[in-house]
Design a protein around this motif. Structure first.
Motif, short mmCIF file in Angstrom:
data_model
loop_
_atom_site.label_atom_id
_atom_site.label_comp_id
_atom_site.label_asym_id
_atom_site.label_seq_id
_atom_site.Cartn_x
_atom_site.Cartn_y
_atom_site.Cartn_z
N LEU A 139 2.10 5.44 8.66
CA LEU A 139 1.88 6.28 7.48
C LEU A 139 0.45 6.65 7.49
O LEU A 139 0.03 7.61 6.66
CB LEU A 139 2.51 5.42 6.41
CG LEU A 139 3.84 5.36 5.97
CD1 LEU A 139 4.13 4.75 4.88
CD2 LEU A 139 4.60 6.86 6.21
N THR A 140 -0.14 5.69 7.97
CA THR A 140 -1.79 5.88 7.96
C THR A 140 -2.13 7.39 8.56
O THR A 140 -2.88 7.90 8.06
CB THR A 140 -2.88 4.94 8.77
OG1 THR A 140 -2.46 3.61 8.16
CG2 THR A 140 -4.19 5.07 8.76
N GLU A 141 -1.56 7.90 9.50
CA GLU A 141 -1.91 9.14 10.23
C GLU A 141 -1.40 10.30 9.34
O GLU A 141 -1.95 11.48 9.32
CB GLU A 141 -1.19 9.32 11.73
CG GLU A 141 -1.77 8.40 12.71
CD GLU A 141 -1.26 8.44 13.94
OE1 GLU A 141 -0.23 9.36 14.19
OE2 GLU A 141 -1.20 7.80 14.77
N THR A 142 -0.19 9.88 8.41
CA THR A 142 0.30 10.99 7.60
C THR A 142 -0.56 11.29 6.33
O THR A 142 -0.34 12.22 5.55
CB THR A 142 1.78 10.66 7.12
OG1 THR A 142 2.56 10.53 8.37
CG2 THR A 142 2.34 11.76 6.14
N ILE A 143 -1.36 9.97 5.81
CA ILE A 143 -2.20 10.20 4.60
C ILE A 143 -3.30 11.05 4.94
O ILE A 143 -4.19 10.41 5.46
CB ILE A 143 -2.51 8.90 4.12
CG1 ILE A 143 -1.21 8.10 3.68
CG2 ILE A 143 -3.27 8.78 2.76
CD1 ILE A 143 -1.66 6.56 3.52
N GLU A 181 5.09 2.12 9.49
CA GLU A 181 4.36 2.39 10.54
C GLU A 181 4.25 3.79 10.74
O GLU A 181 4.86 4.84 10.33
CB GLU A 181 5.15 2.10 12.09
CG GLU A 181 5.28 0.48 12.00
CD GLU A 181 5.81 0.11 13.47
OE1 GLU A 181 6.15 1.15 14.40
OE2 GLU A 181 5.97 -1.03 13.94
N TRP A 202 -1.70 10.53 -1.47
CA TRP A 202 -1.32 9.41 -2.31
C TRP A 202 -2.09 9.25 -3.25
O TRP A 202 -3.40 8.79 -3.21
CB TRP A 202 -1.15 8.25 -1.36
CG TRP A 202 -0.66 7.06 -1.79
CD1 TRP A 202 0.19 7.00 -2.72
CD2 TRP A 202 -1.11 5.66 -1.28
NE1 TRP A 202 0.44 5.55 -3.03
CE2 TRP A 202 -0.20 4.91 -2.08
CE3 TRP A 202 -1.52 4.86 -0.22
CZ2 TRP A 202 -0.15 3.40 -1.96
CZ3 TRP A 202 -1.33 3.66 0.02
CH2 TRP A 202 -0.53 2.82 -0.99
N LYS A 225 5.96 12.25 6.11
CA LYS A 225 6.05 12.01 7.71
C LYS A 225 7.55 12.64 8.05
O LYS A 225 7.56 13.31 9.01
CB LYS A 225 5.88 10.79 7.62
CG LYS A 225 5.91 10.25 9.32
CD LYS A 225 6.13 8.88 9.39
CE LYS A 225 6.10 8.51 10.95
NZ LYS A 225 6.08 7.09 11.34
N LYS A 242 1.80 16.70 5.27
CA LYS A 242 0.59 15.73 5.19
C LYS A 242 0.96 15.05 3.92
O LYS A 242 1.72 15.62 3.03
CB LYS A 242 -0.60 16.39 5.44
CG LYS A 242 -1.06 17.06 6.63
CD LYS A 242 -2.13 17.76 6.25
CE LYS A 242 -2.41 18.74 7.79
NZ LYS A 242 -3.58 19.64 7.71
N ARG A 299 -6.25 9.48 0.02
CA ARG A 299 -5.73 8.50 -1.12
C ARG A 299 -6.68 8.51 -2.08
O ARG A 299 -7.85 8.31 -1.99
CB ARG A 299 -5.69 7.13 -0.38
CG ARG A 299 -5.48 6.00 -1.20
CD ARG A 299 -5.49 4.46 -0.74
NE ARG A 299 -5.23 3.48 -1.60
CZ ARG A 299 -5.12 2.23 -1.49
NH1 ARG A 299 -5.07 1.79 -0.18
NH2 ARG A 299 -4.74 1.38 -2.27
N LEU A 306 4.69 5.13 -1.69
CA LEU A 306 4.57 5.29 -0.47
C LEU A 306 5.64 6.11 0.19
O LEU A 306 5.89 6.64 1.14
CB LEU A 306 4.46 3.85 0.46
CG LEU A 306 3.01 3.26 0.30
CD1 LEU A 306 3.16 1.93 0.72
CD2 LEU A 306 2.23 4.19 1.14
#
Length: 378
Positions: free
Chosen positions: A165-169, A163, A145, A137, A142, A172, A130
């Motif tokens: 990180l979901t938008e950055t991934i 906080e 993972w 980020k 982008k 996966r 992570l």
């Protein structure tokens, strides 16, 4: 501006042993698929490769350089044999407990990329922790993972860092083929704003979404139909409209259709590899045939008839107008034939059939990224 793939080493290019030190040739094992798929990325796409790796305590008695470099250089020679080379290798030697700005996710060693003329918004950090995603980020890039162990790196981030990180991934995965496909196909999104004296419209579209929708046109039934369009096409679609409904529904529906069509045209981009065509649906007693061609020319063939003046708060005469305006904006051919008894079912099936046609036509074949036309243009 140049796009960059910032690649972690251990757990990304090579497998990470239990002691986390690849300090002997016998520990050197490449990540499955990395030669084939990273090689294709290098050959087919326009990215520079930059290695960014934390090697805790490299150069100390516990991790001497005489152990590191022979194995590291053997890895590089194997990759180079497949055409995989790096424009730069960035190696941080600090320990995790030192919390130095040079250590991922800190940007101390990549400042020249932040200051330089690089397309970081369309660049990626690829790694198995992570902290790699946090680095992405922090750089405005982008993250991809490689999540072999979802807990890796979690202990190195505090709640505030976690906080967002979901938008950055962007992906996966544990599969380098999936990484290749993501980069090869790239994202197909569009944001369209259309403002006139009669309407103010904002549309956001992601052709390769999951069917998430957010509709607010001021017309309940129209929202319901656009929701069907997004969900059944597999597109993420948000439509916000402020229209002159105190006059009537005409401008709101027409202008939304034009803007929606323009969003599809923009998101399709160069259309390389798309299927281009799509059709058909049944719903209860209603049968609908929608034939679609994203061929670059607008045309509507309409064979539908309604006896009711309105369905919900939407005049039935506006359905023809919607599909004609959508065809004009998207520069697509539409041929629509609808039959049935319940007119709610008929028109809902029509929107669903258009959605399924879009879902079929937008599909891309990563192994055949050619224009689906003998003309050489669409």
């Amino acid at each position: 501006m140049k796009k960059i793939l910032f690649l972690d080493r251990d757990g990304t290019l090579i497998l990470e042993p239990e002691d986390y030190q690849v300090d002997h040739i016998n520990k050197l094992n490449f990540y499955p698929g990395v030669f084939r798929w990273l090689g294709r990325i290098v050959r087919e796409l326009d990215y520079d490769l930059v290695m960014v790796t934390n090697q805790d305590g490299l150069g100390t008695d516990s991790y001497p350089e005489t152990n590191f470099w022979p194995t590291h250089n053997a890895m590089l020679r194997a990759l180079e044999a497949e055409g995989i080379t790096f424009t730069e290798q960035i190696i941080d030697r600090t320990f995790a407990a030192d919390n130095q700005p040079t250590r991922k996710p800190g940007t101390g060693l990549v400042q020249h990329y932040l200051r330089g003329n690089f397309d970081l918004a369309n660049s990626y950090v690829v790694g198995d922790r992570l902290t790699d995603i946090q680095l992405a980020k922090n750089m405005g890039a982008k993250g991809i993972w490689i999540a072999t162990d979802p807990e890796l790196g979690v202990e190195e981030l505090d709640a505030d860092q976690l906080e967002g990180l979901t938008e950055t991934i962007a992906l996966r995965t544990t599969d380098w083929e999936e990484i290749y496909r993501l980069l090869r196909l790239e994202s197909r999104t569009a944001a369209v704003t259309r403002t006139t004296k009669e309407t103010d419209i904002q549309i956001e579209l992601d052709l390769d979404g999951t069917g998430k929708t957010d509709m607010d046109t001021g017309l309940g039934f129209f929202d319901h139909m656009l929701d069907q369009l997004g969900r059944h096409s597999g597109c993420d679609l948000a439509v916000k409209v402020k229209g002159d409904l105190h006059i009537d529904e005409h401008h709101t529906i027409e202008d939304t259709a034009i803007a929606l069509g323009e969003a599809f045209a923009a998101a399709l981009g160069d259309k390389l590899g798309i299927e281009r065509y799509g059709f058909n649906l049944v719903m209860d007693e209603a049968t609908v045939d929608v034939r679609l061609d994203f061929g670059g020319r607008p045309w509507l063939v309409w064979d539908c008839d309604y006896k009711r003046e309105k369905i919900g708060d939407m005049p039935t005469e506006m359905f023809h107008h919607f599909f004609k305006s959508f065809s004009d904006g998207a520069k697509c051919n539409l041929a629509i034939k609808a039959r049935g008894k319940n007119e709610h079912h008929i028109i809902e099936a029509t929107f669903k059939a258009l959605a399924k046609s879009i879902k079929a036509a937008k599909r891309r074949d990563v192994d055949n990224m050619r224009l689906p036309s003998t003309k050489g243009m669409l």
